[in-house]
Design a protein around this motif. Sequence first.
Motif, mmCIF file in Angstrom:
data_model
loop_
_atom_site.group_PDB
_atom_site.id
_atom_site.type_symbol
_atom_site.label_atom_id
_atom_site.label_comp_id
_atom_site.label_asym_id
_atom_site.label_seq_id
_atom_site.Cartn_x
_atom_site.Cartn_y
_atom_site.Cartn_z
ATOM 1 N N LEU A 151 -45.165 -32.879 25.544
ATOM 2 C CA LEU A 151 -44.132 -33.133 26.543
ATOM 3 C C LEU A 151 -43.870 -34.627 26.684
ATOM 4 C CD1 LEU A 151 -42.352 -31.760 28.772
ATOM 5 C CD2 LEU A 151 -44.249 -32.145 30.339
ATOM 6 N N LEU A 152 -44.933 -35.411 26.840
ATOM 7 C CA LEU A 152 -44.769 -36.849 27.015
ATOM 8 C C LEU A 152 -44.350 -37.532 25.714
ATOM 9 C CD1 LEU A 152 -47.648 -37.861 29.451
ATOM 10 C CD2 LEU A 152 -45.316 -37.176 29.934
ATOM 11 N N SER A 153 -44.836 -37.044 24.585
ATOM 12 C CA SER A 153 -44.417 -37.609 23.294
ATOM 13 C C SER A 153 -42.921 -37.405 23.084
ATOM 14 C CB SER A 153 -45.194 -36.946 22.155
ATOM 15 O OG SER A 153 -46.572 -37.232 22.238
ATOM 16 N N GLU B 155 -30.631 -25.234 30.923
ATOM 17 C CA GLU B 155 -29.537 -25.502 29.993
ATOM 18 C C GLU B 155 -29.274 -27.001 29.879
ATOM 19 O OE1 GLU B 155 -24.749 -24.500 29.416
ATOM 20 O OE2 GLU B 155 -25.855 -23.719 31.145
ATOM 21 N N GLU B 156 -29.266 -27.703 31.011
ATOM 22 C CA GLU B 156 -29.043 -29.152 31.001
ATOM 23 C C GLU B 156 -30.198 -29.864 30.311
ATOM 24 O OE1 GLU B 156 -26.522 -29.576 35.186
ATOM 25 O OE2 GLU B 156 -28.710 -29.429 35.213
ATOM 26 N N PHE B 157 -31.405 -29.411 30.570
ATOM 27 C CA PHE B 157 -32.606 -29.986 29.960
ATOM 28 C C PHE B 157 -32.531 -29.886 28.436
ATOM 29 C CE2 PHE B 157 -37.065 -30.313 28.839
ATOM 30 C CZ PHE B 157 -37.606 -31.163 29.792
ATOM 31 N N LEU B 158 -32.194 -28.697 27.936
ATOM 32 C CA LEU B 158 -32.108 -28.480 26.497
ATOM 33 C C LEU B 158 -30.958 -29.271 25.875
ATOM 34 C CD1 LEU B 158 -32.826 -24.655 26.132
ATOM 35 C CD2 LEU B 158 -34.161 -26.521 25.144
ATOM 36 N N ARG B 159 -29.844 -29.378 26.600
ATOM 37 C CA ARG B 159 -28.703 -30.114 26.069
ATOM 38 C C ARG B 159 -29.044 -31.583 25.889
ATOM 39 N NH1 ARG B 159 -23.222 -29.784 29.351
ATOM 40 N NH2 ARG B 159 -23.724 -27.570 29.130
ATOM 41 N N ALA C 2 -37.428 -26.163 22.420
ATOM 42 C CA ALA C 2 -37.660 -24.876 23.070
ATOM 43 C C ALA C 2 -39.062 -24.808 23.660
ATOM 44 C CB ALA C 2 -37.449 -23.741 22.077
ATOM 45 N N ARG C 3 -40.063 -25.337 22.920
ATOM 46 C CA ARG C 3 -41.441 -25.335 23.425
ATOM 47 C C ARG C 3 -41.563 -26.209 24.664
ATOM 48 N NH1 ARG C 3 -42.778 -26.225 17.971
ATOM 49 N NH2 ARG C 3 -43.261 -28.403 18.450
ATOM 50 N N VAL C 4 -40.996 -27.414 24.586
ATOM 51 C CA VAL C 4 -41.087 -28.361 25.698
ATOM 52 C C VAL C 4 -40.382 -27.806 26.930
ATOM 53 C CG1 VAL C 4 -40.315 -30.619 26.498
ATOM 54 C CG2 VAL C 4 -41.348 -30.392 24.239
ATOM 55 N N SER D 172 -39.809 -24.649 27.658
ATOM 56 C CA SER D 172 -40.593 -23.520 28.169
ATOM 57 C C SER D 172 -41.775 -24.009 29.000
ATOM 58 C CB SER D 172 -41.082 -22.664 27.003
ATOM 59 O OG SER D 172 -41.919 -21.615 27.454
ATOM 60 N N GLU D 173 -42.455 -25.039 28.505
ATOM 61 C CA GLU D 173 -43.584 -25.612 29.240
ATOM 62 C C GLU D 173 -43.130 -26.231 30.547
ATOM 63 O OE1 GLU D 173 -46.975 -27.449 30.733
ATOM 64 O OE2 GLU D 173 -46.739 -25.760 29.349
ATOM 65 N N ALA D 174 -42.006 -26.927 30.523
ATOM 66 C CA ALA D 174 -41.538 -27.637 31.713
ATOM 67 C C ALA D 174 -41.123 -26.687 32.821
ATOM 68 C CB ALA D 174 -40.372 -28.554 31.344
ATOM 69 N N PHE D 175 -40.500 -25.561 32.472
ATOM 70 C CA PHE D 175 -39.904 -24.682 33.484
ATOM 71 C C PHE D 175 -40.720 -23.426 33.788
ATOM 72 C CE2 PHE D 175 -36.257 -27.219 32.288
ATOM 73 C CZ PHE D 175 -35.557 -27.364 33.486
ATOM 74 N N SER D 176 -41.749 -23.151 33.004
ATOM 75 C CA SER D 176 -42.509 -21.923 33.209
ATOM 76 C C SER D 176 -43.150 -21.883 34.600
ATOM 77 C CB SER D 176 -43.612 -21.793 32.156
ATOM 78 O OG SER D 176 -44.413 -20.656 32.421
ATOM 79 N N LEU D 177 -42.945 -20.760 35.287
ATOM 80 C CA LEU D 177 -43.542 -20.559 36.603
ATOM 81 C C LEU D 177 -44.438 -19.321 36.609
ATOM 82 C CD1 LEU D 177 -40.491 -21.393 38.907
ATOM 83 C CD2 LEU D 177 -42.521 -22.790 38.519
ATOM 84 N N SER D 178 -44.982 -18.995 35.442
ATOM 85 C CA SER D 178 -45.936 -17.882 35.368
ATOM 86 C C SER D 178 -47.136 -18.183 36.247
ATOM 87 C CB SER D 178 -46.392 -17.666 33.919
ATOM 88 O OG SER D 178 -45.290 -17.357 33.087
#
Length: 242
Positions: A97-99, A158-162, A175-177, A179-185
């Motif tokens: 994420l930070l990289s 959507e904005e994050f990915l764009r 997609a991985r980043v 998913s990690e950023a927004f996952s609320l599992s």
Amino acid sequence: NFKLAAAPFALLPLPSNNCTDDLRNFILTFLRTGLMTMPTTSIQRCPEVDCVTTLDCEGAFSTLSEQEKQYVRCMSQACWAGYPISVRQVSEAALELLSTFLNVFAAGFEDVKNKVSEAGVSDDAFNKFGTFAAYCFGNGGNYLSFGDSKFVPNCSEEEFLRILDCCGVDQKQAARVCSEAFSLSSNVLEFGLDGKGISGYYSEGMTTREVESVESVVEEWGLMKENTRLFKTSMLFQVLLR
């Protein structure tokens, strides 16, 4: 069965009481900066306010001798050299994420802002993206320092990915980043064991009982458990020194 492995890591000590007060105060001030916290809520979201401030140390730094200035410089370098270790201990995905953020902003904040603006991303969305990145760097990952609870961006997925796409981030990595950023599992909202949270200190599937058993052995070796990571294979526990 236990296996002990050592990883290269140098830690510079704090100055002794014989150093000047200015040097000690400068270093302690430096160590206290960068920690960003937010009020506890059911879902932690980055605030929509400026979260980056400038540390004005010119006055204190100018009073130091050349040797003391070099000490401060080397300590700063040591802190950043060890920073990825702390990030990796937060979660499996924190380092990527930070990289990703480092690569995104390598061209400079304003250049990136202009690029994503031309792609139709609003200033509001970009500022929320930047705020999230700043909080991740300030906390050494996307979990609150000493709060151990996850925080998520205020912009949409959507904005994050764009934004990532505009900056040339590989689609699979983006997609991985995202998913990690927004996952609320429920199993990723906070640090924990026994399937009730995550931790970069331990390999997946570790139980509290196993951790406590290994920690008792580590303490008998005279090692600080806080400076280790623990991995489990089918027949072996591996303690990694940091």
